[in-house]
Design a protein around this motif. Structure first.
Motif, mmCIF file in Angstrom:
data_model
loop_
_atom_site.group_PDB
_atom_site.id
_atom_site.type_symbol
_atom_site.label_atom_id
_atom_site.label_comp_id
_atom_site.label_asym_id
_atom_site.label_seq_id
_atom_site.Cartn_x
_atom_site.Cartn_y
_atom_site.Cartn_z
ATOM 1 N N ASP A 127 44.531 39.377 31.564
ATOM 2 C CA ASP A 127 44.893 39.675 32.957
ATOM 3 C C ASP A 127 44.172 40.922 33.460
ATOM 4 O O ASP A 127 43.764 40.990 34.616
ATOM 5 N N SER A 128 44.015 41.910 32.605
ATOM 6 C CA SER A 128 43.307 43.135 32.970
ATOM 7 C C SER A 128 41.839 42.841 33.275
ATOM 8 O O SER A 128 41.265 43.374 34.230
ATOM 9 N N GLU A 159 41.657 41.010 36.620
ATOM 10 C CA GLU A 159 41.898 41.930 37.734
ATOM 11 C C GLU A 159 40.662 42.787 38.017
ATOM 12 O O GLU A 159 40.283 42.974 39.174
ATOM 13 N N ASN A 186 38.541 42.684 41.491
ATOM 14 C CA ASN A 186 38.297 43.884 42.296
ATOM 15 C C ASN A 186 36.820 44.043 42.624
ATOM 16 O O ASN A 186 36.461 44.392 43.752
#
Length: 84
Positions: free
Chosen positions: A63-64, A67, A71
């Motif tokens: 998930d990191s 993300e 971005n």
């Protein structure tokens, strides 16, 4: 350092807060072929320079990673070089 490329580059460095990653970011700040450096770390990154944009990432957490990728995409960033 990156003399073989024709255009000014956007470079991502993953693990920028470690000794090797930080040394790479430091060298890239002096490279006139580098437009922007995106430094990704698990903890706050202390180096400050006009070329550096810092971001959080945990390479062990999918998930990191998603993300961080989202971005960059949302801001229209296209990476030329990725250093892990």
């Amino acid at each position: 350092m990156l003399d073989n490329f024709e255009n000014r580059l956007n470079v991502a460095v993953f693990g920028a807060s470690g000794a090797i990653g930080d040394a790479i970011v430091n060298a890239l700040t002096f490279d006139e072929n580098v437009e922007r450096i995106y430094s990704f770390t698990r903890k706050p990154y202390e180096r400050s320079h006009a070329k550096i944009t810092s971001g959080f990432i945990d390479l062990e957490n999918e998930d990191s990673i998603l993300e961080a990728s989202a971005n960059l995409s949302e801001n229209g960033v296209k990476l030329d070089v990725i250093i892990v």
